[in-house]
Enzyme design. Structure first.
Site, PDB file in Angstrom:
ATOM      1  N   SER A   1       0.809  -1.222   0.000  1.00  9.87           N
ATOM      2  CA  SER A   1       0.000   0.000   0.000  1.00  9.87           C
ATOM      3  C   SER A   1       0.842   1.272   0.000  1.00  9.87           C
ATOM      4  O   SER A   1       0.385   2.319  -0.471  1.00  9.87           O
ATOM      5  CB  SER A   1      -0.935   0.010   1.217  1.00  9.87           C
ATOM      6  OG  SER A   1      -0.203  -0.102   2.420  1.00  9.87           O
TER       7      SER A   1
ATOM      8  N   ASP B   1      -1.824   7.494   9.762  1.00 11.32           N
ATOM      9  CA  ASP B   1      -2.556   6.517  10.567  1.00 11.32           C
ATOM     10  C   ASP B   1      -1.601   5.596  11.325  1.00 11.32           C
ATOM     11  O   ASP B   1      -1.953   4.491  11.688  1.00 11.32           O
ATOM     12  CB  ASP B   1      -3.493   5.685   9.689  1.00 11.32           C
ATOM     13  CG  ASP B   1      -2.736   4.918   8.596  1.00 11.32           C
ATOM     14  OD1 ASP B   1      -1.493   5.022   8.548  1.00 11.32           O
ATOM     15  OD2 ASP B   1      -3.385   4.226   7.798  1.00 11.32           O
TER      16      ASP B   1
ATOM     17  N   HIS C   1       0.748   4.597   7.078  1.00  9.37           N
ATOM     18  CA  HIS C   1       0.752   5.136   5.720  1.00  9.37           C
ATOM     19  C   HIS C   1       1.195   6.604   5.707  1.00  9.37           C
ATOM     20  O   HIS C   1       1.025   7.312   6.694  1.00  9.37           O
ATOM     21  CB  HIS C   1      -0.624   4.969   5.087  1.00  9.37           C
ATOM     22  CG  HIS C   1      -1.044   3.540   4.971  1.00  9.37           C
ATOM     23  ND1 HIS C   1      -1.834   2.926   5.924  1.00  9.37           N
ATOM     24  CD2 HIS C   1      -0.737   2.599   4.043  1.00  9.37           C
ATOM     25  CE1 HIS C   1      -2.011   1.660   5.574  1.00  9.37           C
ATOM     26  NE2 HIS C   1      -1.354   1.434   4.438  1.00  9.37           N
TER      27      HIS C   1
END
Length: 244
Positions: A12, A186, A189
């Site tokens: 991600s 968060d 990320h």
């Protein structure tokens, strides 16, 4: 002239790279006249899964590939007894998977510049506050910065053993005061500022590999180099125009 590509392969941290302020979009802008930046990011993937699908992931990348970044480890480092246990991969297997991914990409693109990117640091307070982990009955984050550091060091070790470049973003980010909230949205990320740090590190690594803007020619003559009185002369080395 064949316009080269720079492939971004990862989890991600890579999948989000073309988001607003993302490191991949900044890289595409940086190389807008010299190279194509191709995104191959897979949120949630660990190296066990990535090693199985790497060939399929890059199968549609056409043309000459000059460099590839490989950024995995954030999910491998999830703790095996917490909420993200399904993503955990033991660090020894993580090393082997990274080697296998690097070897496969080097076979596919002989001479390609491979750059390993470590997982980022983890802000454990941020992970505890981020749903769905905020309501984990244990009250403990499913990732820790110490565990991420183990995988970051393993990533750097694999790069050293394989003779390829590494970007230790785990160590780099922690040199800045307040990195926890400044660079991570968060706990894991990247914020736009975190993306900027990674972008700058990738540009430096590419420059070190002789893939700077100065080293890569523009794919067509620059505006300032055009002869307005004889534009055809500017394209003499660019091949014939295709007939419509």
């Amino acid at each position: 002239m064949v316009r080269p590509s720079i492939v971004l392969f990862g989890d991600s941290i890579t999948e989000e790279a073309f988001g607003e302020g993302g490191w991949g979009s900044s890289l595409a802008n940086h190389y807008s006249r010299s190279a194509d930046v191709v995104l191959r990011g897979y949120s949630g993937y660990n190296t066990r899964w990535a090693a199985r699908v790497a060939g399929r992931a890059v199968a549609t990348v056409a043309g000459a590939v000059a460099a590839v970044t490989i950024c995995f480890g954030a999910n491998d480092a999830a703790l095996p007894d917490r909420a993200s246990a399904a993503q955990h991969v033991p660090v020894g297997e993580y090393r082997d998977n990274l080697r296998a991914i690097c070897a496969m990409l080097q076979r596919r693109w002989p001479g390609v510049v491979v750059i390993l990117v470590t997982p980022p640091p983890v802000d454990e307070d941020g992970r505890r506050r981020y749903p769905p982990y905020a309501h984990d009955y244990s009250g403990l984050p499913e990732r820790t910065n110490a565990a991420a550091g183990v995988y970051a060091r393993a990533c750097v070790e694999v790069a050293r053993q394989c003779g390829i470049r590494a970007i230790d973003i785990w160590s780099r980010m922690q040199k800045f005061p307040g990195w926890e909230k400044s660079f991570l949205r968060d706990g894991l990320h990247l914020t736009p500022r975190g993306n900027r740090v990674l972008f700058e590190e990738v540009v430096f690594a590419l420059k070190d590999a002789n893939l700077s803007l100065e080293a890569l020619p523009a794919d067509l003559p620059l505006f300032g180099d055009m002869d307005p009185d004889n534009p055809a002369k500017s394209f003499e080395d660019e091949g014939e125009w295709a007939e419509c």
